[in-house]
Design a protein around this motif. Structure first.
Motif, short mmCIF file in Angstrom:
data_model
loop_
_atom_site.label_atom_id
_atom_site.label_comp_id
_atom_site.label_asym_id
_atom_site.label_seq_id
_atom_site.Cartn_x
_atom_site.Cartn_y
_atom_site.Cartn_z
N ASN A 154 -26.31 -21.03 1.51
CA ASN A 154 -24.77 -21.06 2.01
C ASN A 154 -24.21 -20.39 3.32
O ASN A 154 -23.17 -20.16 3.72
CB ASN A 154 -24.01 -20.24 0.92
CG ASN A 154 -22.71 -20.65 0.14
OD1 ASN A 154 -22.73 -22.06 0.38
ND2 ASN A 154 -21.75 -20.06 0.06
N GLN C 136 -23.77 -7.76 1.37
CA GLN C 136 -22.26 -7.93 1.54
C GLN C 136 -21.41 -6.59 1.32
O GLN C 136 -21.43 -6.24 -0.03
CB GLN C 136 -21.65 -8.94 0.57
CG GLN C 136 -20.29 -9.28 0.44
CD GLN C 136 -20.12 -10.49 1.46
OE1 GLN C 136 -20.82 -11.10 2.03
NE2 GLN C 136 -18.82 -10.64 1.72
N LEU D 36 -23.78 -33.61 0.74
CA LEU D 36 -23.28 -33.39 -0.68
C LEU D 36 -22.93 -32.02 -0.97
O LEU D 36 -23.67 -31.32 -0.85
CB LEU D 36 -24.10 -34.01 -1.64
CG LEU D 36 -23.59 -34.69 -2.79
CD1 LEU D 36 -22.29 -35.75 -2.71
CD2 LEU D 36 -24.61 -35.24 -3.79
N LEU D 37 -21.62 -31.72 -1.48
CA LEU D 37 -21.55 -30.36 -1.90
C LEU D 37 -22.25 -29.84 -3.33
O LEU D 37 -22.81 -30.80 -3.98
CB LEU D 37 -19.83 -29.92 -2.26
CG LEU D 37 -19.17 -29.55 -0.81
CD1 LEU D 37 -19.19 -30.73 0.03
CD2 LEU D 37 -17.83 -29.18 -1.04
N ALA D 38 -22.41 -28.58 -3.39
CA ALA D 38 -23.22 -28.35 -4.49
C ALA D 38 -22.76 -28.87 -5.87
O ALA D 38 -21.55 -29.09 -6.09
CB ALA D 38 -23.28 -26.66 -4.78
N SER D 39 -23.60 -29.05 -6.87
CA SER D 39 -23.15 -29.75 -8.04
C SER D 39 -22.42 -28.91 -8.88
O SER D 39 -21.69 -29.33 -9.97
CB SER D 39 -24.63 -30.22 -9.01
OG SER D 39 -25.28 -28.90 -9.28
N THR D 85 -15.45 -15.82 1.62
CA THR D 85 -16.35 -15.22 2.54
C THR D 85 -17.58 -14.38 1.92
O THR D 85 -18.47 -14.03 2.31
CB THR D 85 -15.66 -14.11 3.39
OG1 THR D 85 -14.95 -13.20 2.72
CG2 THR D 85 -14.76 -14.89 4.52
N SER D 86 -17.44 -14.50 0.51
CA SER D 86 -18.20 -13.83 -0.27
C SER D 86 -18.19 -14.42 -1.75
O SER D 86 -17.13 -14.69 -2.11
CB SER D 86 -17.87 -12.39 -0.56
OG SER D 86 -18.77 -11.67 -1.80
N PRO D 87 -19.25 -14.74 -2.44
CA PRO D 87 -19.08 -15.42 -3.58
C PRO D 87 -18.12 -14.72 -4.69
O PRO D 87 -18.18 -13.72 -5.00
CB PRO D 87 -20.59 -15.34 -4.31
CG PRO D 87 -21.40 -15.07 -3.38
CD PRO D 87 -20.55 -14.08 -2.30
N ASP D 112 -14.44 -23.59 -3.19
CA ASP D 112 -15.60 -22.96 -3.73
C ASP D 112 -15.40 -21.63 -4.25
O ASP D 112 -16.08 -20.38 -3.99
CB ASP D 112 -16.54 -22.89 -2.54
CG ASP D 112 -18.12 -22.59 -2.87
OD1 ASP D 112 -18.31 -22.35 -4.07
OD2 ASP D 112 -18.81 -22.33 -2.00
N VAL D 151 -18.63 -22.91 5.80
CA VAL D 151 -19.71 -23.38 4.73
C VAL D 151 -18.96 -23.51 3.42
O VAL D 151 -18.63 -22.30 2.87
CB VAL D 151 -21.00 -22.59 4.82
CG1 VAL D 151 -21.87 -23.04 3.59
CG2 VAL D 151 -21.78 -22.76 6.19
N ALA D 153 -19.72 -24.49 -0.65
CA ALA D 153 -20.76 -25.02 -1.60
C ALA D 153 -21.89 -25.55 -1.00
O ALA D 153 -22.48 -26.72 -1.40
CB ALA D 153 -20.04 -26.01 -2.55
N ASN D 154 -22.50 -24.94 0.00
CA ASN D 154 -23.71 -25.25 0.68
C ASN D 154 -23.66 -26.40 1.53
O ASN D 154 -24.70 -26.63 2.14
CB ASN D 154 -24.93 -25.32 -0.30
CG ASN D 154 -26.17 -24.66 0.08
OD1 ASN D 154 -26.03 -23.63 0.43
ND2 ASN D 154 -27.19 -25.33 -0.21
N GLN D 155 -22.35 -26.73 2.27
CA GLN D 155 -22.26 -27.67 2.95
C GLN D 155 -21.46 -27.16 4.23
O GLN D 155 -20.23 -26.58 4.03
CB GLN D 155 -21.63 -29.11 2.72
CG GLN D 155 -22.82 -29.83 1.74
CD GLN D 155 -23.89 -30.61 2.65
OE1 GLN D 155 -23.78 -30.52 3.89
NE2 GLN D 155 -24.90 -30.84 1.85
N LEU D 156 -21.84 -27.35 5.62
CA LEU D 156 -20.98 -27.10 6.78
C LEU D 156 -19.71 -28.03 6.69
O LEU D 156 -20.04 -29.58 6.66
CB LEU D 156 -21.68 -27.11 7.83
CG LEU D 156 -20.79 -27.04 9.19
CD1 LEU D 156 -20.43 -25.43 9.26
CD2 LEU D 156 -21.61 -27.61 10.56
N TYR E 134 -24.21 -35.26 -10.65
CA TYR E 134 -24.58 -34.71 -9.20
C TYR E 134 -24.73 -36.18 -8.46
O TYR E 134 -25.54 -37.18 -8.89
CB TYR E 134 -25.62 -33.89 -9.00
CG TYR E 134 -25.81 -33.04 -7.63
CD1 TYR E 134 -24.62 -32.91 -7.11
CD2 TYR E 134 -26.92 -32.97 -6.98
CE1 TYR E 134 -24.73 -32.10 -5.78
CE2 TYR E 134 -27.04 -32.34 -5.86
CZ TYR E 134 -25.93 -31.74 -5.29
OH TYR E 134 -26.05 -31.19 -4.19
#
Lengths: 228, 228, 228, 228, 228, 228
Positions: A154, C136, D36-39, D85-87, D112, D151, D153-156, E134
């Motif tokens: 991430n 974090q 692809l963004l996360a599943s 900025t944090s999950p 996200d 970023v 879901a794991n994509q820029l 996915y």
């Protein structure tokens, strides 16, 4: 088409050296609470600490061929950062690759996937942070990019960015900001060292930072007991 | 109806002995990358290693009675493999059962559920691989089967199959294939020992395995720098 | 409005002392298999053990200000229990807060969130059980309650309740039941010590507890071999 | 310091229009299986489809203030992309913000994190893809950036990049590649339409793509029955 | 070596037909609460129901080539069961493969991995149960087995075994037991239909099954109010 | 000892009626953003809404006997709240129990575990919120408490407390606070209705709530373009 970039601009060695004793939490605070990889990135042994410029390596799911390509791009002091193009927990990396990297002076591994041979890596003192420990092996069939920006756990990581990792996890610092963040980190550590002495002496954060009034203004109320 | 099978055909002891120093990752590769239990199966302490024939034990959710039944079916050198009939993280197994199994010469435990008393088990040197560590106890009310084939952490395990487990996880080898896989594992380890020496000397995998041409044919392109 | 309760009724010190060597699994059994926090609550180092009355502290997501408020409410021997009002894995707690708590004689931390500086906490010998390890950081903006009942990792915890934690996880005992549960725990440990000797001597649980007949009545059938 | 960028370079509208009926899986294939963004990013209702340029918005954990700032930066046809900025799974977004965005002609939301009021959003026909559905509200205290790369879901995702989303998930296409990928997607769909007719007629992929020989060369063996 | 078995022994069609209206929960109870695939196996649309003999297909991680091989082995009425040799959430299966299977009269798909084009599959009325949705595509490089026993979502499935799937999930019935389990399922449904009428009329399970005495014997105590 | 409390103090019916159209997110805000069950509690069909006093029922893992006991304690308008004493995803509840509850006028079910027969429940219009959908059945062997306070999905729920549930999830309101929170909820909805009209007309939240100055004071900076 897959590309390997031979020359990258690494964060300066003198700056990297300065991070030798700086922890991940300090770096994270010093750069404004950003840059932290996901909390599932855990070290294979503890205690551990490393800092160094990133060599970045994409890998297809279940295929570790490109790691061998990336090894050649690594210089002494580098940190290898590996991310799969699709989520995968396979054990992409084991003791042979670790031996090869160690022979080149590489400091350690960050991998958003699985790792194996962790007993050997622990004995060798080759630190690694991974999403999983899993013996499931991989094939060598498909290409991907080396030394291109990628997203790992991430966070965006550019080749040459600074990676700092310890027991708490992994943080990335942009190459161009590493010197500034080092100064802020050192200054932060000095400040914390002073605070630590006062905490040891029994002083409270409430008094040390003068928070009592602000808490009262926000409406915090103290009562004497549960029956109040 | 629940059944306990008294006599099972175990993988031969001489074959088991051969696995004494073979790691899970090696076994997994040697048998064509199959047989690995799910990555959530983690050892309670590290480093660790064991190999032995499986005594298999089903357990109802939240009920560990059948483990006591299974203990009697265990012989010296065996590995007890426990799987719940429905997903459960309760602590089915603790220091008393470990004491009982150790007294019978059992090598260790594989359980697709929770385990407890891990401090005691660590001190006793009784290795265990589990899905969770959890103090939640269980009852003794309901029957299930012992020494029947079962699915544990996504792998089919037959009574008498060989279990190998270490820091990387757990792998099952079919009883009838254990001798063949041992030979392949040993041969693999010898080959890896040679490779390791070359890696230590700084040789690259790319050259050692002659991959440069195949990578080029697949279209891998090297560029000098980020601006290319 | 947020409230801090200054005085709480703690479980008696003499009772707490009795739990000095009692494990979580034993306490959990002794009180009828209840009171266990979720299995994701793991200690930052092992082996570990602590027992003490709870000081409870709610925290908003991503905001650790109230932990500083809670520190002042802690007395020697206390255990600080922190739970976020919304699920959060941020690193609310690090070495400075640990130093402050240690200076006050606090035994350790239970936090249903993230923790950081775990290398320092390990070196200090300050035990902590958390949902995650994550660097974090957090802000200091928003109020919440201290020493009010809260839910932590799926268990209700009242201020002054007894917390016992070890390698297996964390259990809460109601203040008013702590003395009774201690007696039951001690008696259970004595009983288990006797059983352990018999297990060491090779006796089976099936015989020790006279279960063979009950198993047969429930329909358990033994067959000689796989072909039966 | 937090920054809001007023003007961004959006992917051209005529290009966006072309994606009106192109599915996420097709786009993903057409651009070489990347982006692809996360599943875990799932739509709140199905069926659904949208395409448009990204307005990017960072949010602190548990704080949705910046979404209100981002609304003003949105133009008709845009897609709002929000990442904490944090999950965090809090419900950052509900029917009032959806109403505001819809009034501005925004096509939908990618977040996200958590979302709420999903019944209202479904009735309004405002599509959203999120990590969670959760009624937990947020505060308005802290700043973050709008229209900076982030970023998710794991994509820029860069401001102005093209977002395509449907029942299968979410994909990002770089602004400068959107025209080229559209052509490849359309061509791919035409090719698939032809294949589909042949599949409907009962033809096999093995014959359509001439794979039988390559499978045989790789060593695939057909046997007549289980007893072979 | 990878093997494709051409001829398998399928559960008889007349037996399969009997399962046309039997739900998964009923089958699961009728066969003694076993055979259920993991709870993460969810249908792509609801309501849904299917029953048929399994054609089994292993796939390497991120590689769907073998599904094309398996298609040819399918006959009208079959259910295709796909399991990766290593955990993977990639979208192995989309509308073209569904079209091909539907043309052959296949009833639906069970896949312990990801699926895509779910909007198309829903419109086609081709039911599928998967671990994830996915869009991430796959390659066609590596072999695996077709019509060999495999483990799918923690259950062993033999070629020709009966698969029953509905809104509640997926259950496997051994081929040789399918006729017997059908009778038990039908008888169970008849019994439940009678119970349902009594429940509709307001009768309680406690009275219907005569449980009051057994509950009292086990120690259940009724008190009038909270203050008792 | 297990206890069933016959008479509980329920939140008043006239108050419950007031919640007939109030959503979970509104209630959650109105009571100061507390009381929300974990985000994994999802409805089996959508749209859905219910409100009513809780009848609470503990269940042992894999054992649904006590639900039958709890049914008798339910009155028209009640909501049954079930929580296992150890985490469990088994399908505790199906169409027969739903039929029984519906016959008694019960509004719906909240269960921190699995549920089954969801197709039937959907057709019956019996709403349920659960952690999982899973056909795995349960036994009837072990006792637990009915109408005692319990923790469900990380929230404390007392018998008679008000439960409100909809597409967004589930919230609990203390019995004694339900009237006050209703007023606050209604007032909140009225206020939101006014805001909604202004949003529809294109007004921005930034202006509606006068946030521009506060954002500027906190340091938010607007720049014209990416090159600034």
């Amino acid at each position: 088409m897959s590309v390997v970039v031979r020359n990258i601009n690494r964060v300066e060695q003198s700056v990297v050296d300065g991070y030798g004793k700086i922890g991940v939490a300090t770096v994270h605070e010093a750069q404004g609470r950003k840059g932290l990889l996901a909390s599932y990135m855990r070290p294979i042994y503890r205690p551990c600490h490393m800092a160094g410029p990133a060599v970045t390596c994409e890998v297809p799911p279940g295929d570790n061929w490109m790691i061998h390509v990336a090894v050649e791009m690594c210089k002494p002091g580098d940190v290898l950062v590996v991310a799969p193009t699709s989520p995968c927990e396979d054990g992409y990396f084991g003791d042979l690759l670790a031996t090869s990297l160690k022979a080149r002076g590489v400091k350690g591994l960050i991998i958003d996937a699985g790792i194996r041979d962790v007993k050997d890596l622990t004995e060798m003192g080759f630190p690694a942070w991974s999403k999983a420990v899993y013996a499931q092996g991989t094939v060598k069939e498909t290409l991907a990019n080396v030394n291109r920006p990628l997203v790992c756990a991430n966070q965006l990581i550019n080749p040459g960015d600074l990676i700092v990792a310890d027991d708490d996890g992994v943080v990335v610092v942009r190459r161009g900001e590493a010197k500034d963040i080092l100064e802020k980190s050192v200054s932060r550590e000095e400040k914390e060292a002073k605070s630590r002495k006062r905490y040891v002496a029994g002083e409270l954060g409430l008094d040390m930072y003068g928070w009592r009034q602000r808490l009262a203004e926000k409406g915090l109320k103290y009562v004497e007991g549960p029956e109040d």
